[in-house]
Design a protein around this motif. Sequence first.
Motif, PDB file in Angstrom:
ATOM      1  N   SER A 290       1.037  -1.081   0.051  1.00 61.90           N
ATOM      2  CA  SER A 290      -0.096  -0.106   0.110  1.00 61.90           C
ATOM      3  C   SER A 290       0.725   1.245  -0.014  1.00 61.90           C
ATOM      4  O   SER A 290       0.662   2.135  -0.655  1.00 61.90           O
ATOM      5  CB  SER A 290      -0.835  -0.063   0.876  1.00 61.90           C
ATOM      6  OG  SER A 290      -1.691  -0.992   1.133  1.00 61.90           O
ATOM      7  N   GLN A 291       1.972   1.183   0.732  1.00 58.66           N
ATOM      8  CA  GLN A 291       2.760   2.456   0.756  1.00 58.66           C
ATOM      9  C   GLN A 291       3.495   2.607  -0.396  1.00 58.66           C
ATOM     10  O   GLN A 291       3.720   3.679  -0.903  1.00 58.66           O
ATOM     11  CB  GLN A 291       3.994   2.015   1.792  1.00 58.66           C
ATOM     12  CG  GLN A 291       4.761   3.265   1.992  1.00 58.66           C
ATOM     13  CD  GLN A 291       5.922   2.959   3.143  1.00 58.66           C
ATOM     14  OE1 GLN A 291       5.936   2.075   3.887  1.00 58.66           O
ATOM     15  NE2 GLN A 291       6.875   4.074   3.257  1.00 58.66           N
ATOM     16  N   ARG A 292       3.870   1.376  -1.317  1.00 60.00           N
ATOM     17  CA  ARG A 292       4.488   1.671  -2.503  1.00 60.00           C
ATOM     18  C   ARG A 292       3.518   2.078  -3.529  1.00 60.00           C
ATOM     19  O   ARG A 292       3.971   3.017  -4.264  1.00 60.00           O
ATOM     20  CB  ARG A 292       5.167   0.213  -2.860  1.00 60.00           C
ATOM     21  CG  ARG A 292       6.113  -0.153  -2.080  1.00 60.00           C
ATOM     22  CD  ARG A 292       6.849  -1.527  -2.615  1.00 60.00           C
ATOM     23  NE  ARG A 292       7.978  -1.999  -2.014  1.00 60.00           N
ATOM     24  CZ  ARG A 292       8.639  -3.277  -2.025  1.00 60.00           C
ATOM     25  NH1 ARG A 292       8.095  -4.064  -2.727  1.00 60.00           N
ATOM     26  NH2 ARG A 292       9.430  -3.504  -1.258  1.00 60.00           N
ATOM     27  N   GLY A 294       1.108   4.218  -2.989  1.00 60.48           N
ATOM     28  CA  GLY A 294       0.779   5.659  -2.751  1.00 60.48           C
ATOM     29  C   GLY A 294       2.043   6.351  -3.263  1.00 60.48           C
ATOM     30  O   GLY A 294       1.909   7.585  -3.736  1.00 60.48           O
ATOM     31  N   GLU A 295       2.894   5.887  -3.007  1.00 59.84           N
ATOM     32  CA  GLU A 295       4.320   6.382  -3.755  1.00 59.84           C
ATOM     33  C   GLU A 295       4.269   6.570  -5.150  1.00 59.84           C
ATOM     34  O   GLU A 295       4.583   7.753  -5.823  1.00 59.84           O
ATOM     35  CB  GLU A 295       5.488   6.059  -3.197  1.00 59.84           C
ATOM     36  CG  GLU A 295       5.780   6.091  -1.671  1.00 59.84           C
ATOM     37  CD  GLU A 295       6.910   5.446  -1.118  1.00 59.84           C
ATOM     38  OE1 GLU A 295       7.538   4.687  -1.936  1.00 59.84           O
ATOM     39  OE2 GLU A 295       7.381   5.387   0.104  1.00 59.84           O
ATOM     40  N   HIS A 297       1.617   6.256  -6.940  1.00 59.44           N
ATOM     41  CA  HIS A 297       0.377   7.075  -7.535  1.00 59.44           C
ATOM     42  C   HIS A 297       1.006   8.502  -7.450  1.00 59.44           C
ATOM     43  O   HIS A 297       0.689   9.318  -8.166  1.00 59.44           O
ATOM     44  CB  HIS A 297      -0.699   6.883  -6.397  1.00 59.44           C
ATOM     45  CG  HIS A 297      -1.815   7.938  -6.707  1.00 59.44           C
ATOM     46  ND1 HIS A 297      -2.635   7.489  -7.945  1.00 59.44           N
ATOM     47  CD2 HIS A 297      -2.306   8.954  -6.214  1.00 59.44           C
ATOM     48  CE1 HIS A 297      -3.662   8.361  -7.883  1.00 59.44           C
ATOM     49  NE2 HIS A 297      -3.580   9.220  -7.010  1.00 59.44           N
ATOM     50  N   LEU A 298       1.679   8.942  -6.362  1.00 57.13           N
ATOM     51  CA  LEU A 298       2.094  10.487  -6.220  1.00 57.13           C
ATOM     52  C   LEU A 298       3.360  10.732  -7.516  1.00 57.13           C
ATOM     53  O   LEU A 298       3.267  11.712  -8.164  1.00 57.13           O
ATOM     54  CB  LEU A 298       3.178  10.568  -4.973  1.00 57.13           C
ATOM     55  CG  LEU A 298       3.581  11.900  -4.678  1.00 57.13           C
ATOM     56  CD1 LEU A 298       2.407  13.134  -4.654  1.00 57.13           C
ATOM     57  CD2 LEU A 298       4.112  12.135  -3.254  1.00 57.13           C
TER      58      LEU A 298
END
Length: 398
Positions: A290-292, A294-295, A297-298
């Motif tokens: 999920s963290q990856r 999000g990154e 996506h940014l």
Amino acid sequence: MSYAVVRVQKMTRGAIKGIEIHDRREKDHSLTNPDIDFSKSGENYDLCPAQNESFSEAVQRRIEQLDLKRAVRKDAVLMAQVIVTSDGAFFNGLKDVDEDAYNAWAERRASCSHEAYISGVPFTEDYIGGLSDSPPMQADRSRQFFQDAYDFLAERYGRENVISATVHLDEATPHMHFNFVPVTPDGRLSAKDVLTKQSLTEQQTAFHEAVGAKYGLQRGEPKGSGKRRQHMETAEYKAYAAELAEARQRAETAQRATQALDSRVHVLQGDVKALEGQRERLSADLAETSQRAGEAHLRAAQEQGAVKALESRRDALRDEVGGLQREVAVLEQNRDKLLAQSPGWSLAEVKKQVEIDRKLSRLEQLERFLDAHFPRWRDLFQTFQRQQGKSRDTGRDR
């Protein structure tokens, strides 16, 4: 001469369900006790107020009420059973006719039999308002006997510890199964301390004094006395022994099933632990993913903005290139015209003429601007030219 039979047996957790099945006749057959007449099982009754509760649930509820210091062992005795009975002659004696009741019954029957005969109505209890066609018997004396036995045992072992008190009337000899949780006076679960050899011997004497003597029963002879103890007839004893064997067999079967379930539970607990570990790993992987995501996506949003900026710059450059291409096309057209008009010109002369044309074009643009904003500029310019011409003429005259 009839003797009172008061016998005690102990049960662990695995035997409790089997005892309940037998006491409550939850099955309609018995492989080990053929003397049970299941057509009469509806006549059985329980003297315990909590008779509708599951034996196992009632035992567990009572144990939970105790303030135990340690957990209950798996092989601990959780319930004990007292069997109360006598021989067939004793219970047959309880059915003797009550002479006073019989005489009253006979008198009433004689007074209404003629009316019943004339009317042709069968002589039944409904017709004569409670008068039975059979002479009255003291059948409820056996129930009172078991009630007195129940009260004696409930007081002895604690009414709060009683689980059930089932009376069986569907066998050759009536008997009661009194079940209770062995709790000491100080609130401990301990059959070892409650049912000692001395207390069981004393119980025979106490039962005789409180109950047996009231009904003309003799106290049973203790073991080792050398006297013959014929408490039950042979068939009755076989029925009791078969009943006890069946209960023990059910207890052993239940114990084996419990052990198998314990093993299965142990295996399932291992599987649960493994699944918990796998779940934790998957949760960690999911959090990292999920963290990856999000990154990523940014970054994608940032790159999308950069792409839009580049696309805008590309469109502007395309417009600029288009304007330059159009300007080059115009220059090339002018160049071609000049070359066509003056084929003998050199390249330098052509460039000079192009520059002149460009200046003339700018001059035309300036004139259009002045015409639009200063309509009188031409008159002013002509006046200015005349004045300049006069000045030059004066200078020449001098």
